[in-house]
Design an enzyme around this catalytic site. Structure first.
Site, PDB file in Angstrom:
ATOM      1  N   HIS A 133       0.837  -1.193   0.000  1.00  0.00           N
ATOM      2  CA  HIS A 133       0.000   0.000   0.000  1.00  0.00           C
ATOM      3  C   HIS A 133       0.877   1.250   0.000  1.00  0.00           C
ATOM      4  CE1 HIS A 133       0.796  -1.074   4.202  1.00  0.00           C
ATOM      5  NE2 HIS A 133       0.644   0.208   4.522  1.00  0.00           N
TER       6      HIS A 133
ATOM      7  N   ARG B 118      -4.511  16.085   4.487  1.00  0.00           N
ATOM      8  CA  ARG B 118      -5.009  14.783   4.918  1.00  0.00           C
ATOM      9  C   ARG B 118      -4.315  14.348   6.209  1.00  0.00           C
ATOM     10  NH1 ARG B 118      -3.240   9.362   3.677  1.00  0.00           N
ATOM     11  NH2 ARG B 118      -4.926   7.880   4.082  1.00  0.00           N
TER      12      ARG B 118
END
Length: 316
Positions: A248, A258
């Site tokens: 990932h 974020r």
């Protein structure tokens, strides 16, 4: 990819409620998701939304500090906690557009350097969050073992052969500011996590992606109230390769800041990890283990040196 696992109950010793994590087919759902994806989104986990909001608020408070203030809590080269870039940063060509803050247990020593007169709120929230995440992680561990048809007793007797029966955890606070040119930077480079599994809270801004064989990178869009759980390298070894350790990464964007919170869970550093015996036999037919035994400490060192090639070095 979504498992719905149980309602909350009330706790007595915390301002936040505790939770249970059980439905009749939880192990089947988790096992299917782990085999197919190496990750899943977990809803109805019982973690209080107000606690998650408080942790995210304190995380934003931390990363909003001026750079010279954050440097007061800089992680030492030999240390594992404090402020700094991800340890994987030097191994990749693109610039890491990321700030991190790692907590193992109490955050008081670093928090005092950041807020000499106002550190208690930060520490209390992080302590409560770690406590609740540990409870959740231990329930998830039992479900993982059940999905593999392994008893808790067998896990402890065959996996934890040395040292005390304690878990190895870390809470990583991540900040990905808006990036002027996302094509020239990355949030976090493609990697797998080293321990058993990781539980991630994403803010409402997407950025987490997982690699799907034959498809490519897939964005894991934030699902309201859900946590992302992904398989780590040690669970891959324990399952004899049945559960893939998912590759990932985090990407950045031009417009939005974020935040994510990653909770890493695994056995103590002196534990021995190997494919559990039930997983290398099938009736009278013996299935050959795919990996040799390795201590957690040895594997972490191997991963630091060889990155994503570490698992292949353990193949039998």
């Amino acid at each position: 990819m979504v498992s719905h696992l149980g309602p909350p109950t009330l706790a007595k010793s915390s301002p936040y409620p505790s939770s249970t994590l059980w439905i009749p087919n939880a192990a089947q759902l988790v096992g299917h998701a782990c085999e197919k994806w190496g990750a899943f989104q977990l809803t109805s986990h019982g973690l209080p939304s107000i606690l998650i909001d408080d942790v995210e608020s304190q995380t934003r408070r931390l990363f909003a500090l001026p750079a010279h203030e954050k440097m007061k809590a800089l992680r030492l080269p030999s240390g594992g906690t404090g402020y700094g870039q991800a340890r994987i940063s030097p191994f990749y060509p693109k610039f890491m557009w990321h700030e991190g803050f790692t907590i193992m247990g109490s955050a008081v020593d670093h928090a005092r350097k950041l807020w000499p007169d106002d550190y208690k709120g930060f520490c209390d929230v992080m302590e409560d969050y770690q406590k609740k995440m540990k409870e959740l992680a231990e329930r998830l561990l039992h479900i993982f073992l059940e999905s593999l048809d392994i008893s808790k007793e067998e896990y402890w007797s065959t996996t934890i052969q040395r040292g005390r029966k304690a878990c190895n955890t870390a809470l990583q606070l991540n900040s990905y500011p808006p990036c002027p040119d996302p094509n020239r930077a990355m949030g976090l480079a493609p990697h797998t996590d080293s321990l058993l599994f990781t539980i991630v809270h994403q803010s409402h801004t997407s950025g987490l992606q997982i690699l799907r064989d034959g498809v490519g990178w897939i964005t894991v869009f934030p699902l309201d109230g859900a946590l992302v759980v992904n398989v780590g390298d040690l669970l891959h070894i324990l399952s004899n390769g049945r559960y893939p350790s998912v590759l990932h990464r985090a990407v950045v964007n031009q417009a939005e800041h974020r935040i994510s919170l990653a909770y890493f869970y695994g056995p103590p550093a002196d534990s021995l990890i190997s494919p559990l015996c039930n997983l290398v036999s099938s009736g009278q037919q013996v299935v050959v283990p795919r990996y040799r035994s390795v201590s957690v400490k040895e594997y972490v060192n191997l991963k630091e040196k060889h990155k994503e090639k570490a698992l292949s070095l353990l193949r039998l």
